[in-house]
Design a protein around this motif. Structure first.
Motif, PDB file in Angstrom:
ATOM      1  N   ALA A   1      -9.830   7.377 -10.272  1.00 26.65           N
ATOM      2  CA  ALA A   1     -10.253   6.229 -11.074  1.00 26.65           C
ATOM      3  C   ALA A   1     -10.774   5.095 -10.200  1.00 26.65           C
ATOM      4  N   ALA A   2     -10.356   5.075  -8.935  1.00 23.66           N
ATOM      5  CA  ALA A   2     -10.860   4.077  -7.992  1.00 23.66           C
ATOM      6  C   ALA A   2     -12.176   4.517  -7.352  1.00 23.66           C
ATOM      7  N   GLY A   3     -12.694   5.678  -7.768  1.00 22.16           N
ATOM      8  CA  GLY A   3     -13.976   6.152  -7.253  1.00 22.16           C
ATOM      9  C   GLY A   3     -13.879   7.024  -6.025  1.00 22.16           C
ATOM     10  N   ILE A   4     -12.686   7.578  -5.766  1.00 23.00           N
ATOM     11  CA  ILE A   4     -12.475   8.432  -4.596  1.00 23.00           C
ATOM     12  C   ILE A   4     -12.366   9.872  -5.062  1.00 23.00           C
ATOM     13  N   TRP A   5     -13.279  10.721  -4.601  1.00 18.10           N
ATOM     14  CA  TRP A   5     -13.319  12.113  -5.031  1.00 18.10           C
ATOM     15  C   TRP A   5     -13.031  13.047  -3.864  1.00 18.10           C
ATOM     16  N   HIS A   6     -12.516  14.203  -4.201  1.00 14.99           N
ATOM     17  CA  HIS A   6     -12.259  15.200  -3.168  1.00 14.99           C
ATOM     18  C   HIS A   6     -13.546  15.931  -2.815  1.00 14.99           C
ATOM     19  N   GLY A   7     -13.725  16.223  -1.543  1.00 18.53           N
ATOM     20  CA  GLY A   7     -14.907  16.948  -1.094  1.00 18.53           C
ATOM     21  C   GLY A   7     -14.562  17.901   0.032  1.00 18.53           C
TER      22      GLY A   7
ATOM     23  N   SER B   1     -16.657  18.088   3.045  1.00 19.94           N
ATOM     24  CA  SER B   1     -17.358  17.727   4.280  1.00 19.94           C
ATOM     25  C   SER B   1     -16.578  16.626   4.981  1.00 19.94           C
ATOM     26  N   ASP B   2     -16.927  16.368   6.227  1.00 17.33           N
ATOM     27  CA  ASP B   2     -16.225  15.357   7.006  1.00 17.33           C
ATOM     28  C   ASP B   2     -16.532  13.950   6.511  1.00 17.33           C
ATOM     29  N   SER B   3     -17.539  13.815   5.660  1.00 22.06           N
ATOM     30  CA  SER B   3     -17.879  12.496   5.111  1.00 22.06           C
ATOM     31  C   SER B   3     -17.423  12.349   3.662  1.00 22.06           C
ATOM     32  N   ALA B   4     -16.617  13.276   3.180  1.00 21.78           N
ATOM     33  CA  ALA B   4     -16.127  13.212   1.803  1.00 21.78           C
ATOM     34  C   ALA B   4     -15.303  11.953   1.590  1.00 21.78           C
ATOM     35  N   ALA B   5     -15.255  11.483   0.345  1.00 22.36           N
ATOM     36  CA  ALA B   5     -14.561  10.231   0.036  1.00 22.36           C
ATOM     37  C   ALA B   5     -13.074  10.311   0.375  1.00 22.36           C
ATOM     38  N   HIS B   6     -12.440  11.456   0.091  1.00 21.38           N
ATOM     39  CA  HIS B   6     -10.997  11.545   0.370  1.00 21.38           C
ATOM     40  C   HIS B   6     -10.720  11.571   1.876  1.00 21.38           C
ATOM     41  N   VAL B   7     -11.684  12.043   2.660  1.00 24.98           N
ATOM     42  CA  VAL B   7     -11.530  12.022   4.123  1.00 24.98           C
ATOM     43  C   VAL B   7     -11.604  10.581   4.623  1.00 24.98           C
ATOM     44  N   ASP B   8     -12.552   9.813   4.081  1.00 23.00           N
ATOM     45  CA  ASP B   8     -12.632   8.392   4.438  1.00 23.00           C
ATOM     46  C   ASP B   8     -11.349   7.665   4.050  1.00 23.00           C
ATOM     47  N   LEU B   9     -10.790   8.019   2.904  1.00 18.61           N
ATOM     48  CA  LEU B   9      -9.537   7.398   2.486  1.00 18.61           C
ATOM     49  C   LEU B   9      -8.418   7.726   3.476  1.00 18.61           C
ATOM     50  N   ALA B  10      -8.353   8.967   3.921  1.00 17.23           N
ATOM     51  CA  ALA B  10      -7.334   9.355   4.903  1.00 17.23           C
ATOM     52  C   ALA B  10      -7.483   8.548   6.186  1.00 17.23           C
ATOM     53  N   ARG B  11      -8.715   8.321   6.617  1.00 14.12           N
ATOM     54  CA  ARG B  11      -8.944   7.522   7.827  1.00 14.12           C
ATOM     55  C   ARG B  11      -8.480   6.081   7.625  1.00 14.12           C
ATOM     56  N   ALA B  12      -8.841   5.508   6.489  1.00 20.67           N
ATOM     57  CA  ALA B  12      -8.435   4.129   6.207  1.00 20.67           C
ATOM     58  C   ALA B  12      -6.914   4.010   6.113  1.00 20.67           C
ATOM     59  N   LEU B  13      -6.279   4.998   5.496  1.00 24.58           N
ATOM     60  CA  LEU B  13      -4.826   4.964   5.344  1.00 24.58           C
ATOM     61  C   LEU B  13      -4.113   5.024   6.688  1.00 24.58           C
ATOM     62  N   SER B  14      -4.715   5.684   7.669  1.00 25.49           N
ATOM     63  CA  SER B  14      -4.075   5.751   8.988  1.00 25.49           C
ATOM     64  C   SER B  14      -3.983   4.365   9.621  1.00 25.49           C
ATOM     65  N   LEU B  15      -5.005   3.523   9.403  1.00 25.64           N
ATOM     66  CA  LEU B  15      -4.940   2.145   9.901  1.00 25.64           C
ATOM     67  C   LEU B  15      -3.854   1.360   9.182  1.00 25.64           C
ATOM     68  N   GLN B  16      -3.791   1.515   7.858  1.00 26.35           N
ATOM     69  CA  GLN B  16      -2.768   0.808   7.097  1.00 26.35           C
ATOM     70  C   GLN B  16      -1.369   1.279   7.486  1.00 26.35           C
ATOM     71  N   ALA B  17      -1.233   2.577   7.770  1.00 24.40           N
ATOM     72  CA  ALA B  17       0.061   3.114   8.194  1.00 24.40           C
ATOM     73  C   ALA B  17       0.489   2.517   9.523  1.00 24.40           C
ATOM     74  N   MET B  18      -0.476   2.267  10.418  1.00 26.17           N
ATOM     75  CA  MET B  18      -0.142   1.661  11.698  1.00 26.17           C
ATOM     76  C   MET B  18       0.434   0.263  11.475  1.00 26.17           C
ATOM     77  N   ARG B  19      -0.211  -0.536  10.643  1.00 27.30           N
ATOM     78  CA  ARG B  19       0.310  -1.874  10.331  1.00 27.30           C
ATOM     79  C   ARG B  19       1.699  -1.771   9.713  1.00 27.30           C
ATOM     80  N   GLN B  20       1.833  -0.868   8.758  1.00 25.29           N
ATOM     81  CA  GLN B  20       3.082  -0.723   8.022  1.00 25.29           C
ATOM     82  C   GLN B  20       4.236  -0.336   8.941  1.00 25.29           C
ATOM     83  N   GLN B  21       4.002   0.647   9.796  1.00 25.03           N
ATOM     84  CA  GLN B  21       5.070   1.115  10.673  1.00 25.03           C
ATOM     85  C   GLN B  21       5.385   0.115  11.782  1.00 25.03           C
ATOM     86  N   LEU B  22       4.379  -0.626  12.245  1.00 24.10           N
ATOM     87  CA  LEU B  22       4.646  -1.678  13.232  1.00 24.10           C
ATOM     88  C   LEU B  22       5.549  -2.762  12.635  1.00 24.10           C
ATOM     89  N   LEU B  23       5.218  -3.195  11.421  1.00 24.94           N
ATOM     90  CA  LEU B  23       6.049  -4.182  10.739  1.00 24.94           C
ATOM     91  C   LEU B  23       7.466  -3.655  10.538  1.00 24.94           C
TER      92      LEU B  23
END
Length: 681
Positions: free
Chosen positions: A390-396, A398-420
């Motif tokens: 519903a947020a516009g993220i689809w499974h694909g 290829s390496d440029s698929a939307a869900h792959v980009d989401l996984a990359r973005a989540l890794s940055l957020q996880a770093m902040r979260q775990q550091l805190l």
């Protein structure tokens, strides 16, 4: 925030048992991975456990094997192949730390590698999938045995950190998979620590034998459920009693508790008459379940009854049958009973993450709310994926698929979260250790005074004199430790707080300062250097998981390539989790499958991934709106694409040797930064 393993009674129990640091780490690490409030990237569902991955791969193959032809098989060939391909990585990770690897581990690795080499076409025919599923099934108990042996080895010997981490991830996954209620687990661990702790004993606590429980619930909306007994196995011994007409029985010494529970239901004084009518039309159901603990027994019984109520829906389209939130559970062997409520945790004041969500994100939030409130694990997991879509993220694929980009973005957020989280964990662990030392001194002092009073009485036993001498020795030692507790625990925390200031709630004001304390960069301010030295002293007395986490994050902050590797690993695990959510969504919608090999893993992993996504997006939109930036109007897809590119840039620079202190951790996923635009202060 949650800090399992720092519960006061548990900390005291580990100290009293004299557990060394590596054994405390195992207990605390497993508890963190099993905690119902664990972060998405720290829960057992995201730990990349080999046994779980093998079971999921086998489930995918069996699902395709059940289709009448290759065209109708679900999940589709590409998705099934993606699951198989990602199963190979946790198997390799386990194989790398088990010495010698063992023939079953070598064989299953070779089988998966061969499947990956053969490619997607090898998974087309249902008959071929059936053969492969059968082969994988045979390996699961053998790999489970290897995992259990590895964990016992980690208990008996202080093995390398990477091996211990793998043992924790694997056994925590097994424990969640087999079923374990966190509250019951902590109580069992406290009893375990009062005995002679051993590796086998801990495994028995984490994966106990199943016991029989009687469970009672009230169904509102009907007085009789005709034919209910035919919907359950005979072993369930399901019985029903209309509220207010027939006194329930059949629980032996637990019958009195059962009747008291039944009397709680019905119309109450001052209640809305319409609700009173609903409560008056109610029936008490009792059944027997087999479970590892009473908490899981309650969950299992309620789920079985809810699924049975599904069969009444078609015959009564205007009636609403629902379970009352209260449940009574009775353990037949021990004669103990307890009431549970299905209502979740509460807060004093609920606040929105941000008031500035774009309109198109509203549907995502609505779906997320429904996913979190539904009781069916697989429905919750499928709806969590629907919320991401519903947020516009689809499974694909290829390496440029939307869900792959989401996984990359989540890794940055996880770093902040775990550091805190690491900062809060250090402060909580220091406080817990200080409290345990001082309370132990007070307790031994009270014990000495009590024995002295007994000896002062006439006719006191001479044996008490020896007991008193021993207790005085313990009290003297405890008093010495308590006298030094402030120096060991509180003063280092004060120095750390001056280097990385906190607000009135003990929360960091600037994450970058904590990162600097961990890294201890040469050009840092004097307060940061002092705080870093204080942290190094503190970790030597904390022991267990808190000390391990400090060591791990200090290593990452001082080794850019290691941190880049960790970010890539988190990305890979997020990719695997998102793909599995898509599998669950497809099998639920296309095949009507609402059960899986590991329901609890699936529900927590899916909801946790969705929560992390919303946290990341909410942070972006809140900051953008506050700063009146045009990025406040970006779609979720645009935000995630931007953060994915940022993650790739960060990893690329870290691999090239860029300093960790260049990263802007405070604004790592913010529109006001590019993630690497700060200087050490």
């Amino acid at each position: 925030m949650f800090y399992p393993g720092l519960e006061p009674d548990l900390v005291a129990g580990m100290s009293e048992a004299g557990l060394p640091g590596h054994q405390r780490q195992l207990i605390q690490g497993v508890l963190r991975a099993m905690h119902p409030g664990a972060y998405a990237t720290q829960h057992a569902a995201a730990g990349g456990a080999a046994v779980l991955a093998l079971s999921r791969a086998e489930a995918v193959l069996r699902a395709r094997a059940g289709a009448s032809n290759a065209k109708e098989a679900q999940p589709n060939g590409k998705l099934a192949y993606a699951v198989i391909e990602r199963t190979l990585k946790p198997v390799r990770a386990l194989k790398a730390v088990v010495t010698p690897a063992g023939q079953p581990l070598v064989d299953v690795h070779d089988l998966l590698a061969d499947m990956v080499r053969r490619g997607e076409d090898d998974l087309k025919e249902p008959s071929r999938c059936s053969v492969l599923a059968h082969q994988l099934t045979a390996f699961v108990p053998k790999i489970e045995r290897i995992v259990v042996d590895l964990f016992e080895q980690a208990w008996n010997t202080a093995i390398p950190a990477t091996v211990a981490e793998r043992a924790i991830a694997e056994v925590a996954s097994l424990a969640v998979w087999r079923g374990r209620d966190y509250e019951c687990l902590v109580a069992d661990l406290q009893r375990f620590l009062r005995q002679a702790p051993c590796g086998q004993g801990l495994l028995s606590v984490l994966r106990p034998l199943h016991r029989q429980f009687r469970v009672a619930v009230v169904v509102e909306g009907a007085r009789i459920l005709a034919g209910l007994d035919r919907l359950f196995d005979a072993d369930a011994d399901v019985r029903q009693f209309t509220i207010g007409k027939k006194a329930p029985d059949g629980w032996g010494q637990g019958t009195a508790k059962l009747r008291a529970f039944a009397s709680l239901h019905g119309r109450r004084p001052g209640e809305d008459p319409r609700e009173g009518e609903r409560a008056a039309a109610a029936v008490l159901l009792t059944l027997r379940v087999t479970a590892p603990d009473r908490g899981v027994g309650v969950h299992l019984a309620r789920r079985k009854i809810e699924e049975a109520l599904d069969t009444y829906v078609a015959g009564h389209r205007l009636a609403e049958l629902r379970l009352a939130p209260e449940t009574l559970v009775f353990q037949e062997s021990g004669g103990r009973s307890r009431r549970y409520t299905s209502r979740g945790p509460t807060v004093d004041t609920a606040r929105p993450l941000t008031r500035h969500w774009p309109v198109e994100i509203r549907e995502c939030l609505r779906m997320a709310h429904i996913a979190r409130s539904t009781s069916s694990p697989l429905t919750s997991a499928a709806l969590s994926w629907a919320a991401i879509e519903a947020a516009g993220i689809w499974h694909g694929y290829s390496d440029s698929a939307a869900h792959v980009d989401l996984a990359r973005a989540l890794s940055l957020q996880a770093m902040r979260q775990q550091l805190l989280s690491s900062h809060q964990c250090v402060r909580r662990a220091a406080s817990a250790a200080h409290d345990e030392v001082t309370q132990r001194a007070a307790a031994t002092g009270r014990a000495v005074r009590g024995l002295e009073r007994h000896l002062a009485k006439k006719g006191a036993q001479l044996a008490l004199e020896q007991q008193l001498r021993e207790m005085r020795g313990r009290a003297a030692t405890a008093e010495l430790e308590a006298a030094d507790a402030d120096n060991l625990y509180l003063r280092p925390v004060d120095a750390i707080d001056r280097a990385a200031p906190v607000n009135g709630h003990g929360l960091l004001s600037d994450l970058n300062r904590w990162a600097d304390v961990l890294a201890g960069p040469p050009g840092a301010a004097g307060e940061v250097k002092i705080g870093s030295a204080a942290l190094s002293r503190l970790k030597t007395v904390l022991h267990g998981l808190p000390a391990h986490d400090v060591v791990v994050w200090q290593a990452r902050m001082n080794n850019p390539k290691q941190c880049a590797t960790w970010l890539g690993d988190v990305e890979e695990r997020c990719r695997a989790q998102l793909s599995w959510m898509y599998v669950l969504r497809n099998t639920a919608l296309h095949q009507g499958v609402f059960a899986s090999v590991a329901d609890s893993h699936d529900a927590h992993g899916a909801r946790g991934t969705l929560d992390l996504t919303l946290e990341m997006l909410g942070n972006w939109y809140a900051v953008a709106a506050s700063a009146q930036l045009p990025q406040a109007a970006w779609t979720a897809r645009q935000v995630i694409t931007e953060l994915a590119e940022r993650q790739k840039d960060v990893i690329r620079r870290l691999k090239a040797g860029s300093a960790m202190t260049d990263l802007n951790f405070t604004h790592l996923t913010s529109p006001t930064s590019n993630g690497r635009d700060r200087t050490v202060t």
